[in-house]
Design an enzyme around this catalytic site. Structure first.
Site, short mmCIF file in Angstrom:
data_model
loop_
_atom_site.label_atom_id
_atom_site.label_comp_id
_atom_site.label_asym_id
_atom_site.label_seq_id
_atom_site.Cartn_x
_atom_site.Cartn_y
_atom_site.Cartn_z
N HIS A 1 -7.91 -5.22 -0.44
CA HIS A 1 -6.73 -4.48 -0.01
C HIS A 1 -5.98 -5.31 1.03
O HIS A 1 -6.07 -5.06 2.24
CB HIS A 1 -7.12 -3.12 0.55
CG HIS A 1 -5.95 -2.19 0.67
ND1 HIS A 1 -5.25 -1.75 -0.42
CD2 HIS A 1 -5.35 -1.62 1.75
CE1 HIS A 1 -4.27 -0.94 -0.03
NE2 HIS A 1 -4.32 -0.87 1.29
N SER B 1 0.82 -1.20 0.00
CA SER B 1 0.00 0.00 0.00
C SER B 1 0.86 1.26 0.00
O SER B 1 1.63 1.49 -0.94
CB SER B 1 -0.96 -0.05 1.20
OG SER B 1 -1.97 0.93 1.08
N ASP C 1 -9.76 -4.47 -4.82
CA ASP C 1 -9.25 -3.48 -3.86
C ASP C 1 -10.12 -2.22 -3.89
O ASP C 1 -10.28 -1.59 -4.94
CB ASP C 1 -7.80 -3.13 -4.22
CG ASP C 1 -7.07 -2.42 -3.09
OD1 ASP C 1 -7.73 -1.72 -2.30
OD2 ASP C 1 -5.84 -2.55 -3.01
#
Length: 264
Positions: free
Chosen positions: A238, A152, A206
């Site tokens: 995610h 991320s 995601d």
């Protein structure tokens, strides 16, 4: 007792005004692969030693990510040093200025390909990552045996760090990340850095860092003169899956083998 151990990571993000969205990262490490890979032989050659730097996501910490190394049990990782640094605590705009571990500021979530970026903050964070890499190079680890990986926000920082490092590294692995700066930065990418391979994994499901943000990565890299192995995971949100981590192990292992062959 289950044969697998579950570890949880959290990624904080805003969904509305001052509210926070906590997205859990779930993966399982097999107990049979819990041996430490921090063994260092004093007489090891530069090509036999390696370094893996893992950069966590927003609101997370380095120690919480340390179990990732349990996936790397191949002999090629016997002399691998790992580092799981924690981001400094700072206000995050997308979370209404709440202070939390963050490598740089994030202006909005979900993250899309068109989201505004904190260019100056990213470049400051890159300097810190480069200092960690430089330390390992000074200690005798060959740059081509150094791998930067991240999830991320950490994935976005991974990309920026390997692109702007002046030497060819072993590789950069981006998980659910994005391109954290504009195309003008490509002018700063050295010829040696353009040789660094990039691995990019992103879940199609995601909802925090949208798949379109990940899809924008390969064209950006291609225009900058770099190669990128991009893989989409249809049912992945995610988070990081076991499959992604096993793929990362294989990807790094193959590059370590190639590096060791150069020495021979």
């Amino acid at each position: 007792m289950s044969s697998l151990v579950r570890f949880l990571f959290s990624f904080a993000a805003a969904v509305a005004a001052a509210s926070l969205l906590a997205v859990s990262l779930r993966w399982r490490a097999p107990p049979s692969r819990l041996a430490s890979h921090l063994v260092h032989a004093p007489m090891a050659t530069d090509r036999n030693r390696s370094f893996v730097l893992w950069l966590h996501g927003l609101g997370d910490s380095g120690p919480a990510n340390e179990p990732i190394r349990t996936f790397f049990s191949a002999p090629e990782f016997r002399l691998t040093k790992w580092a799981f640094p924690s981001a400094p605590r700072s206000p995050v705009s997308c979370n209404n200025g709440i202070v939390m571990p963050s490598w740089f500021d994030i202006h909005e979530l979900p993250m899309s390909a068109a989201s505004p970026q904190d260019n100056s903050g990213v470049l400051m964070a890159v300097e810190n990552v480069h200092a960690m890499i430089d330390k390992e190079v000074a200690n005798g680890i060959h740059p081509e045996n150094i791998f930067v990986c991240g999830f991320s926000q950490g994935g976005a920082l991974t990309l920026a760090s390997v692109l702007l490092y002046p030497k060819t590294l072993g590789g950069g692995a981006v998980f659910s990340g994005w391109v954290p700066f504009g195309s003008s930065v490509t002018e700063r990418i050295s010829p040696e850095a353009r040789k660094t391979p990039i691995m990019w994994s992103h879940g199609i499901a995601d909802k925090v860092v949208l798949f379109e943000a990940g899809q924008a990565g390969p064209p950006f890299l291609q225009n900058a003169g770099l190669s990128c192995e991009f893989k989409a995971y249809p049912d992945l949100g995610h988070s990081i899956s076991n499959e992604e981590l096993y793929s990362l192990e294989s990807w790094i292992k193959n590059r370590l083998k190639a590096s060791q062959q150069k020495e021979n």
